[in-house]
Scaffold this active site. Structure first.
Site, PDB file in Angstrom:
ATOM      1  N   LYS A  90      92.144  31.583  82.961  1.00 37.34           N
ATOM      2  CA  LYS A  90      93.431  32.084  82.450  1.00 37.34           C
ATOM      3  C   LYS A  90      94.063  33.019  83.491  1.00 37.34           C
ATOM      4  O   LYS A  90      94.427  34.159  83.196  1.00 37.34           O
ATOM      5  CB  LYS A  90      93.229  32.813  81.128  1.00 37.34           C
ATOM      6  CG  LYS A  90      92.527  31.993  80.061  1.00 37.34           C
ATOM      7  CD  LYS A  90      93.383  30.860  79.544  1.00 37.34           C
ATOM      8  CE  LYS A  90      94.511  31.362  78.702  1.00 37.34           C
ATOM      9  NZ  LYS A  90      95.281  30.246  78.077  1.00 37.34           N
ATOM     10  N   ASP A 105      89.589  38.726  67.931  1.00 40.34           N
ATOM     11  CA  ASP A 105      89.252  37.687  66.935  1.00 40.34           C
ATOM     12  C   ASP A 105      87.803  37.237  67.147  1.00 40.34           C
ATOM     13  O   ASP A 105      87.546  36.118  67.568  1.00 40.34           O
ATOM     14  CB  ASP A 105      90.223  36.507  66.988  1.00 40.34           C
ATOM     15  CG  ASP A 105      90.382  35.905  68.368  1.00 40.34           C
ATOM     16  OD1 ASP A 105      89.624  36.296  69.287  1.00 40.34           O
ATOM     17  OD2 ASP A 105      91.257  35.035  68.554  1.00 40.34           O
ATOM     18  N   ARG A 157      97.194  20.464  78.722  1.00 38.07           N
ATOM     19  CA  ARG A 157      96.861  21.394  79.785  1.00 38.07           C
ATOM     20  C   ARG A 157      97.061  20.691  81.127  1.00 38.07           C
ATOM     21  O   ARG A 157      96.998  19.467  81.205  1.00 38.07           O
ATOM     22  CB  ARG A 157      95.403  21.839  79.671  1.00 38.07           C
ATOM     23  CG  ARG A 157      95.074  22.607  78.402  1.00 38.07           C
ATOM     24  CD  ARG A 157      95.603  24.016  78.472  1.00 38.07           C
ATOM     25  NE  ARG A 157      95.153  24.825  77.336  1.00 38.07           N
ATOM     26  CZ  ARG A 157      95.515  26.083  77.143  1.00 38.07           C
ATOM     27  NH1 ARG A 157      96.357  26.664  77.988  1.00 38.07           N
ATOM     28  NH2 ARG A 157      95.078  26.752  76.101  1.00 38.07           N
ATOM     29  N   PHE A 192      86.627  13.969  60.598  1.00 38.68           N
ATOM     30  CA  PHE A 192      85.744  13.656  61.728  1.00 38.68           C
ATOM     31  C   PHE A 192      84.697  14.753  61.932  1.00 38.68           C
ATOM     32  O   PHE A 192      83.490  14.490  61.976  1.00 38.68           O
ATOM     33  CB  PHE A 192      86.573  13.475  62.996  1.00 38.68           C
ATOM     34  CG  PHE A 192      85.762  13.332  64.247  1.00 38.68           C
ATOM     35  CD1 PHE A 192      85.074  12.160  64.517  1.00 38.68           C
ATOM     36  CD2 PHE A 192      85.676  14.383  65.158  1.00 38.68           C
ATOM     37  CE1 PHE A 192      84.306  12.035  65.667  1.00 38.68           C
ATOM     38  CE2 PHE A 192      84.924  14.263  66.307  1.00 38.68           C
ATOM     39  CZ  PHE A 192      84.233  13.091  66.566  1.00 38.68           C
ATOM     40  N   LYS A 193      85.143  15.996  62.036  1.00 38.36           N
ATOM     41  CA  LYS A 193      84.226  17.085  62.345  1.00 38.36           C
ATOM     42  C   LYS A 193      83.261  17.362  61.200  1.00 38.36           C
ATOM     43  O   LYS A 193      82.078  17.649  61.427  1.00 38.36           O
ATOM     44  CB  LYS A 193      85.021  18.348  62.695  1.00 38.36           C
ATOM     45  CG  LYS A 193      85.789  18.219  64.011  1.00 38.36           C
ATOM     46  CD  LYS A 193      86.551  19.489  64.363  1.00 38.36           C
ATOM     47  CE  LYS A 193      87.255  19.338  65.698  1.00 38.36           C
ATOM     48  NZ  LYS A 193      87.990  20.562  66.101  1.00 38.36           N
ATOM     49  N   GLU A 226      91.952  37.665  62.849  1.00 40.32           N
ATOM     50  CA  GLU A 226      92.467  38.553  63.882  1.00 40.32           C
ATOM     51  C   GLU A 226      92.516  39.986  63.381  1.00 40.32           C
ATOM     52  O   GLU A 226      92.994  40.258  62.278  1.00 40.32           O
ATOM     53  CB  GLU A 226      93.861  38.114  64.331  1.00 40.32           C
ATOM     54  CG  GLU A 226      93.842  36.774  65.061  1.00 40.32           C
ATOM     55  CD  GLU A 226      95.201  36.356  65.590  1.00 40.32           C
ATOM     56  OE1 GLU A 226      95.259  35.331  66.295  1.00 40.32           O
ATOM     57  OE2 GLU A 226      96.204  37.053  65.304  1.00 40.32           O
TER      58      GLU A 226
END
Length: 346
Positions: free
Chosen positions: A37, A109, A208, A301-302, A317
């Site tokens: 980052k 977080d 990305r 799916f997960k 948060e």
């Protein structure tokens, strides 16, 4: 020094050892995450007791108009978040960074489980906490994650913890000759990136840059690029990182070829097998937003791999606010402007 001196090799090494060996470690709290980052600034702070580091926090720094900034500790801090006194001590050290960068808030977080007791503790201590009632667009990272526990498992026992349909899909793919391989090479990364872009175009989501993945590979030795192939066709790919015993399923995609073979199921099984071989404690499939298999394919799916472990619900948060007026602009006005822009584009 409460703020890490990056030019002091001894202090940097000591800090890294604490971060990477802590039971509260997280991939994005590693100092190397700042190299990924690199469009943000970064600082690291810590607390010492009896000459030993007992709490630490890697901060990303985002400049905003007017010369102010937001401090963000992604999945931080690295300490027992139930110890509010220790967290308060750590944030006291972070005030040096906050003043230096004219921060209007510091956002945390952590990968700490939600409870009403913990929620109340931080609200009563003066923090702004967002979790149960927060919309997904109000949070930087998902609060609900699908995590498979790997400790004590082998490749057969982990398979039996999946849903029966998922087990059948994986076994069927193997019988049909679907193959999974991994590497860190440029060739694999380029193939993965093409697959990733195909998925993004199909689902109409942003991507990305290729350079982002190059930086991630350079930052983490535990990164692998997985590819799934059937005959001459590439079907799917993923980037995963074994961060000192925590495996993260970070980015993935599939092509438009032979989607009936469900390549991502076999790929995730192979990545979990790698984690078991490495002695990893968990495999993080990432976040979900809707806990309904009928309405959300991502959750369907997960959750098929998390039949026993279920959903992991984090605290959300927790914000330390320094400048209330600017903070309210950031959390209330800016999101509404962004939502309006999205609607106008449509």
């Amino acid at each position: 020094m409460p703020v890490l001196d990056k030019n002091n090799e001894r202090d940097v090494k000591r800090y890294e050892e604490f971060i990477r060996n802590s039971p509260y470690r997280a991939l994005t709290q590693d100092p190397n995450w700042a190299d990924v980052k690199d469009d943000w600034g970064n600082e690291q702070v810590y607390v010492e007791r009896d000459g030993e580091i007992v709490a630490a926090m890697s901060l990303l720094i985002r400049k905003v108009p007017g010369g102010f900034s937001l401090l963000y500790a992604p999945r931080g801090p690295v300490c027992d978040f139930h110890d509010e006194q220790l967290v308060s001590e750590l944030l006291k050290e972070a005030e040096i960074v906050a003043k230096k960068h004219k921060a209007f808030a510091l956002k945390m977080d952590p990968e700490i489980l939600y409870s009403e007791e913990l929620d109340t503790k931080y609200k009563n201590a003066g923090y702004v906490v967002r979790n149960v009632s927060a919309d997904k667009d109000e949070l930087i990272q998902p609060r609900l994650n699908m995590i498979v526990k790997l400790e004590g498992e082998d490749e057969e026992s982990i398979m039996m913890r999946y849903k029966k349909k998922t087990r059948n899909i994986i076994r069927g793919a193997i019988k049909k000759g679907v193959e999974v391989s991994y590497s860190r090479s440029d060739e694999y990364l380029k193939i993965f990136y093409d697959i990733y872009k195909t998925m993004a175009e199909r689902n109409q989501i942003t991507v990305r840059s290729y350079d982002y993945f190059v930086k991630m590979r350079e930052a983490y030795d535990g990164l692998r690029i997985y590819l799934v192939k059937h005959e001459e066709d590439y079907l799917a790919g993923a980037v995963t990182i074994n961060y000192h015993g925590k495996l993260y399923y970070l980015y993935a995609g599939s092509t438009n070829e032979k989607r009936n073979l469900n390549p991502n199921h076999l790929m995730n099984y192979e990545m979990m097998k790698w984690g078991i071989e490495e002695g990893a404690e968990q495999y993080d499939l990432g976040g979900v937003f809707i806990l309904d298999s009928q309405k959300d394919g991502l959750y369907a799916f997960k959750s098929s791999f998390c039949q026993e472990d279920g959903v992991t619900e984090y605290i959300g948060e927790v914000d330390k606010v320094y400048k209330p007026f600017l903070y309210n602009l950031f959390v209330k006005v800016v999101p509404k402007v962004q939502q309006l822009k999205k609607k106008l584009k449509k």
